[in-house]
Design a protein around this motif. Structure first.
Motif, mmCIF file in Angstrom:
data_model
loop_
_atom_site.group_PDB
_atom_site.id
_atom_site.type_symbol
_atom_site.label_atom_id
_atom_site.label_comp_id
_atom_site.label_asym_id
_atom_site.label_seq_id
_atom_site.Cartn_x
_atom_site.Cartn_y
_atom_site.Cartn_z
ATOM 1 N N LEU A 1 -1.600 -12.731 -7.218
ATOM 2 C CA LEU A 1 -1.504 -11.293 -6.953
ATOM 3 C C LEU A 1 -0.440 -10.955 -5.905
ATOM 4 C CD1 LEU A 1 -5.258 -10.192 -7.054
ATOM 5 C CD2 LEU A 1 -3.520 -10.048 -8.854
ATOM 6 N N ASP A 2 0.366 -11.943 -5.530
ATOM 7 C CA ASP A 2 1.447 -11.694 -4.578
ATOM 8 C C ASP A 2 2.366 -10.608 -5.136
ATOM 9 O OD1 ASP A 2 3.147 -12.004 -2.355
ATOM 10 O OD2 ASP A 2 4.391 -13.442 -3.449
ATOM 11 N N GLY A 3 2.536 -9.526 -4.372
ATOM 12 C CA GLY A 3 3.365 -8.404 -4.809
ATOM 13 C C GLY A 3 2.566 -7.230 -5.351
ATOM 14 N N LEU A 4 1.242 -7.352 -5.374
ATOM 15 C CA LEU A 4 0.375 -6.282 -5.854
ATOM 16 C C LEU A 4 0.722 -4.960 -5.181
ATOM 17 C CD1 LEU A 4 -2.225 -5.395 -7.424
ATOM 18 C CD2 LEU A 4 -3.492 -6.003 -5.351
ATOM 19 N N ARG A 5 0.728 -3.881 -5.976
ATOM 20 C CA ARG A 5 0.988 -2.531 -5.457
ATOM 21 C C ARG A 5 -0.230 -1.648 -5.744
ATOM 22 N NH1 ARG A 5 6.017 -0.825 -4.243
ATOM 23 N NH2 ARG A 5 5.586 1.280 -4.976
ATOM 24 N N VAL A 6 -0.702 -0.963 -4.717
ATOM 25 C CA VAL A 6 -1.807 -0.007 -4.887
ATOM 26 C C VAL A 6 -1.440 1.296 -4.192
ATOM 27 C CG1 VAL A 6 -3.587 -1.790 -5.098
ATOM 28 C CG2 VAL A 6 -3.082 -0.846 -2.843
ATOM 29 N N GLN A 7 -1.815 2.393 -4.822
ATOM 30 C CA GLN A 7 -1.613 3.702 -4.218
ATOM 31 C C GLN A 7 -2.941 4.186 -3.655
ATOM 32 O OE1 GLN A 7 -0.158 6.744 -6.863
ATOM 33 N NE2 GLN A 7 -0.047 8.245 -5.238
ATOM 34 N N ILE A 8 -2.865 4.765 -2.471
ATOM 35 C CA ILE A 8 -4.056 5.279 -1.814
ATOM 36 C C ILE A 8 -4.195 6.762 -2.163
ATOM 37 C CG2 ILE A 8 -5.168 5.667 0.423
ATOM 38 C CD1 ILE A 8 -3.365 3.327 1.472
ATOM 39 N N GLY B 1 -5.994 5.591 5.241
ATOM 40 C CA GLY B 1 -6.383 6.133 3.952
ATOM 41 C C GLY B 1 -7.452 5.334 3.233
ATOM 42 N N ILE B 2 -7.701 4.127 3.665
ATOM 43 C CA ILE B 2 -8.801 3.345 3.109
ATOM 44 C C ILE B 2 -9.880 3.316 4.175
ATOM 45 C CG2 ILE B 2 -9.543 1.072 2.321
ATOM 46 C CD1 ILE B 2 -6.828 0.732 1.025
ATOM 47 N N ASP B 3 -10.946 4.105 3.936
ATOM 48 C CA ASP B 3 -11.978 4.281 4.951
ATOM 49 C C ASP B 3 -12.973 3.120 4.996
ATOM 50 O OD1 ASP B 3 -10.726 6.694 5.458
ATOM 51 O OD2 ASP B 3 -12.204 7.886 4.358
ATOM 52 N N ALA B 4 -13.391 2.639 3.836
ATOM 53 C CA ALA B 4 -14.301 1.491 3.744
ATOM 54 C C ALA B 4 -15.571 1.694 4.558
ATOM 55 C CB ALA B 4 -13.586 0.206 4.153
ATOM 56 N N ASP B 5 -16.225 2.813 4.342
ATOM 57 C CA ASP B 5 -17.425 3.154 5.112
ATOM 58 C C ASP B 5 -18.531 2.102 5.025
ATOM 59 O OD1 ASP B 5 -16.260 5.513 6.011
ATOM 60 O OD2 ASP B 5 -17.261 6.769 4.513
ATOM 61 N N CYS B 6 -18.673 1.446 3.866
ATOM 62 C CA CYS B 6 -19.754 0.461 3.710
ATOM 63 C C CYS B 6 -19.331 -0.936 4.129
ATOM 64 C CB CYS B 6 -20.279 0.460 2.274
ATOM 65 S SG CYS B 6 -19.209 -0.346 1.066
ATOM 66 N N GLY B 7 -18.083 -1.104 4.502
ATOM 67 C CA GLY B 7 -17.605 -2.409 4.938
ATOM 68 C C GLY B 7 -17.326 -3.386 3.813
ATOM 69 N N GLY B 8 -17.312 -2.893 2.590
ATOM 70 C CA GLY B 8 -16.953 -3.757 1.470
ATOM 71 C C GLY B 8 -18.115 -4.353 0.718
ATOM 72 N N VAL B 9 -19.282 -3.731 0.791
ATOM 73 C CA VAL B 9 -20.458 -4.275 0.100
ATOM 74 C C VAL B 9 -20.800 -3.506 -1.174
ATOM 75 C CG1 VAL B 9 -21.428 -5.334 2.170
ATOM 76 C CG2 VAL B 9 -22.089 -2.996 1.554
ATOM 77 N N VAL C 1 -8.575 2.915 -4.716
ATOM 78 C CA VAL C 1 -7.121 2.846 -4.845
ATOM 79 C C VAL C 1 -6.754 2.966 -6.319
ATOM 80 C CG1 VAL C 1 -6.734 1.418 -2.781
ATOM 81 C CG2 VAL C 1 -7.082 0.308 -5.004
ATOM 82 N N TYR C 2 -5.487 3.287 -6.546
ATOM 83 C CA TYR C 2 -4.923 3.276 -7.893
ATOM 84 C C TYR C 2 -4.014 2.054 -7.994
ATOM 85 C CZ TYR C 2 -6.255 8.229 -7.625
ATOM 86 O OH TYR C 2 -6.937 9.416 -7.462
ATOM 87 N N TYR D 1 0.873 -1.176 0.000
ATOM 88 C CA TYR D 1 0.000 0.000 0.000
ATOM 89 C C TYR D 1 0.909 1.224 0.000
ATOM 90 C CZ TYR D 1 -3.529 -3.359 1.581
ATOM 91 O OH TYR D 1 -4.379 -4.440 1.691
ATOM 92 N N VAL D 2 0.718 2.106 -0.961
ATOM 93 C CA VAL D 2 1.530 3.305 -1.069
ATOM 94 C C VAL D 2 0.647 4.504 -0.708
ATOM 95 C CG1 VAL D 2 3.003 4.707 -2.553
ATOM 96 C CG2 VAL D 2 2.874 2.226 -2.921
ATOM 97 N N ALA D 3 0.998 5.187 0.378
ATOM 98 C CA ALA D 3 0.237 6.353 0.812
ATOM 99 C C ALA D 3 0.448 7.515 -0.151
ATOM 100 C CB ALA D 3 0.669 6.754 2.224
ATOM 101 N N ALA D 4 -0.414 8.509 -0.071
ATOM 102 C CA ALA D 4 -0.317 9.678 -0.947
ATOM 103 C C ALA D 4 1.031 10.378 -0.813
ATOM 104 C CB ALA D 4 -1.463 10.640 -0.645
ATOM 105 N N ASP D 5 1.660 10.273 0.357
ATOM 106 C CA ASP D 5 2.969 10.916 0.561
ATOM 107 C C ASP D 5 4.135 10.027 0.112
ATOM 108 O OD1 ASP D 5 3.250 8.979 2.541
ATOM 109 O OD2 ASP D 5 3.377 10.407 4.199
ATOM 110 N N GLY D 6 3.817 8.856 -0.443
ATOM 111 C CA GLY D 6 4.858 7.957 -0.943
ATOM 112 C C GLY D 6 5.317 6.897 0.038
ATOM 113 N N THR D 7 4.880 6.980 1.282
ATOM 114 C CA THR D 7 5.225 5.980 2.286
ATOM 115 C C THR D 7 4.631 4.629 1.893
ATOM 116 O OG1 THR D 7 5.158 7.684 3.995
ATOM 117 C CG2 THR D 7 5.090 5.386 4.740
ATOM 118 N N GLU D 8 5.425 3.577 1.994
ATOM 119 C CA GLU D 8 4.968 2.246 1.619
ATOM 120 C C GLU D 8 4.784 1.355 2.838
ATOM 121 O OE1 GLU D 8 7.367 0.372 -1.369
ATOM 122 O OE2 GLU D 8 7.241 2.113 -2.706
#
Length: 107
Positions: A95-102, A35-43, A51-52, A6-13
């Motif tokens: 998907l091992d190694g997947l990278r997403v930016q928040i 940075g991932i709020d998930a207000d609906c709990g994933g539904v 994410v990007y 997970y890559v934060a908006a400031d570049g922190t991984e």
């Protein structure tokens, strides 16, 4: 166990192991990734787990469903190529190694 970076908006991984069958969103929530709020709990009824997906990984994912496409039109942050809802990305060994930016904001 597959790992997501997970890559934060400031570049922190932050690397997190996410069990197969769990979503990228669940991995973030269960491990306190900010940075991932998930207000609906994933539904699939909000867009606060936006994410990007890293360009190297976009074609390895199943394409978004029509419902996900609809929700992506409501993201608070700019929609880009690779925009996905992390609740809709189910982890597999492939998907091992997947990278997403928040994005900078979810609301």
């Amino acid at each position: 166990m597959p790992e997501v970076t997970y890559v934060a908006a400031d570049g922190t991984e932050r690397k997190v192991q996410v069990p197969e069958g769990r979503s990228v969103m669940q991995g973030a929530i269960q491990n306190g990734v900010r940075g991932i709020d998930a207000d609906c709990g994933g539904v699939l009824s909000c867009a606060t787990c936006h994410v990007y997906v890293d360009p190297d990984w976009v074609d390895r994912l199943e394409p978004p469903s029509e419902d996900e496409e609809d929700m992506l039109s409501n993201t608070a942050a700019e929609r880009r190529d690779g925009s996905r809802l992390s609740c809709q990305i189910e982890m597999t060994e492939d998907l091992d190694g997947l990278r997403v930016q928040i994005p900078e904001t979810q609301s």
